[in-house]
Design an enzyme around this catalytic site. Structure first.
Site, PDB file in Angstrom:
ATOM      1  N   GLY A 121       1.438   4.230   4.639  1.00 34.12           N
ATOM      2  CA  GLY A 121       2.308   3.389   3.816  1.00 34.12           C
ATOM      3  C   GLY A 121       2.691   2.090   4.478  1.00 34.12           C
ATOM      4  O   GLY A 121       3.278   2.091   5.541  1.00 34.12           O
ATOM      5  N   SER A 122       2.375   0.950   3.867  1.00 39.69           N
ATOM      6  CA  SER A 122       2.573  -0.309   4.559  1.00 39.69           C
ATOM      7  C   SER A 122       2.292  -1.490   3.643  1.00 39.69           C
ATOM      8  O   SER A 122       2.233  -1.354   2.429  1.00 39.69           O
ATOM      9  CB  SER A 122       1.668  -0.345   5.793  1.00 39.69           C
ATOM     10  OG  SER A 122       0.383   0.178   5.459  1.00 39.69           O
ATOM     11  N   ARG A 123       2.073  -2.682   4.262  1.00 41.22           N
ATOM     12  CA  ARG A 123       1.892  -3.900   3.486  1.00 41.22           C
ATOM     13  C   ARG A 123       1.060  -4.918   4.258  1.00 41.22           C
ATOM     14  O   ARG A 123       1.105  -4.959   5.484  1.00 41.22           O
ATOM     15  CB  ARG A 123       3.270  -4.476   3.156  1.00 41.22           C
ATOM     16  CG  ARG A 123       3.261  -5.742   2.334  1.00 41.22           C
ATOM     17  CD  ARG A 123       4.676  -6.107   1.978  1.00 41.22           C
ATOM     18  NE  ARG A 123       5.034  -7.452   2.369  1.00 41.22           N
ATOM     19  CZ  ARG A 123       6.272  -7.914   2.422  1.00 41.22           C
ATOM     20  NH1 ARG A 123       7.277  -7.098   2.157  1.00 41.22           N
ATOM     21  NH2 ARG A 123       6.511  -9.150   2.776  1.00 41.22           N
ATOM     22  N   MET A 132       0.843  -1.199   0.000  1.00 39.34           N
ATOM     23  CA  MET A 132       0.000   0.000   0.000  1.00 39.34           C
ATOM     24  C   MET A 132       0.874   1.243   0.000  1.00 39.34           C
ATOM     25  O   MET A 132       1.681   1.437   0.906  1.00 39.34           O
ATOM     26  CB  MET A 132      -0.900   0.009   1.242  1.00 39.34           C
ATOM     27  CG  MET A 132      -1.871  -1.144   1.311  1.00 39.34           C
ATOM     28  SD  MET A 132      -2.883  -1.089   2.826  1.00 39.34           S
ATOM     29  CE  MET A 132      -1.684  -1.649   4.024  1.00 39.34           C
TER      30      MET A 132
END
Length: 228
Positions: free
Chosen positions: A185-187, A97
């Site tokens: 912001g990440s996953r 993301m």
């Protein structure tokens, strides 16, 4: 038309938008051009915390994407050790993301949230493979109706500094139900049960709660794609 441009915002974002708005007023007072930059950042902050409605597929066995973003990795990997599932590799599908994606996370399939373990860590770029091991993460174990386990892991990224869970251990989650959010912001990693192939490909755009990632009842081989 109104719903196309004005999305509902998750309550988690209210104080952040308020902070951006106050800073914007100060910037206007200091120098008007800076104020307009602040307006842009405030609008971005609002859209970062957007929480739009999704049309969730209802057929049993479908695993949907838990996050908006891009498929960045599809590879064999052992689930996080804190979930106690051993070190046998499963197919891991990662959704990256960016700061422009909606960051509300949704349950990929119906099940009981059996285990949830938070682990502090680094803040490397979430698109990197080693982020799964080194970064701050929140590991969840969904127990499906047929007894199988589905690990889902929220991973903080380079800009992310906070994983916010909405669900609790023992809670029954429906497919597409909101279970958490990662700020900036990440996953998300999903570990598919043994023998289940992903129905997505690297680089594919995912929509949380809507895009089918895998099907427990399908027997087709791993899906491939081409870029155009």
């Amino acid at each position: 038309m109104h719903e196309t441009f004005i999305k509902p915002m998750h309550p988690e974002g209210i104080r952040f938008v308020a902070i951006f708005a106050v800073i914007t007023l100060i910037l206007f007072w200091a120098w008007e051009p800076l104020g307009w930059i602040g307006v842009g950042l405030t609008v971005w902050c609002y859209y970062f915390f957007r929480d739009p409605k999704r049309s969730v597929p209802q057929r049993d066995g479908l695993i949907v994407s838990p996050a908006d973003g891009i498929i960045s990795l599809i590879e064999p990997a052992a689930p996080p050790p804190e979930l106690g599932l051993g070190d046998v590799p499963l197919t891991r599908v990662s959704v990256f993301m960016s700061v422009f994606n909606c960051h509300v996370n949704r349950a990929p399939i119906a099940g009981t949230l059996e285990t949830m373990v938070y682990r502090p860590g680094k803040f490397l770029n979430a698109s990197l493979d080693k982020a799964s091991e080194d970064n701050e993460r929140n590991s969840l174990l969904l127990r499906l109706a047929d007894g199988r386990a589905l690990p889902v892991v929220q991973i903080a990224g380079l800009v992310a500094r906070r994983i916010v869970p909405f669900a609790k251990e023992g809670q029954q989650l429906a497919t597409g139900e909101r279970f958490g959010l990662i700020r900036f912001g990440s996953r998300l990693d999903v570990y598919l049960p043994d023998g289940v192939e992903p129905l997505v490909a690297l680089g594919q755009t995912m929509v949380a709660g809507e895009t089918v990632m895998a099907d427990l009842a399908a027997s087709e081989p791993r899906r491939m794609a081409r870029s155009e």
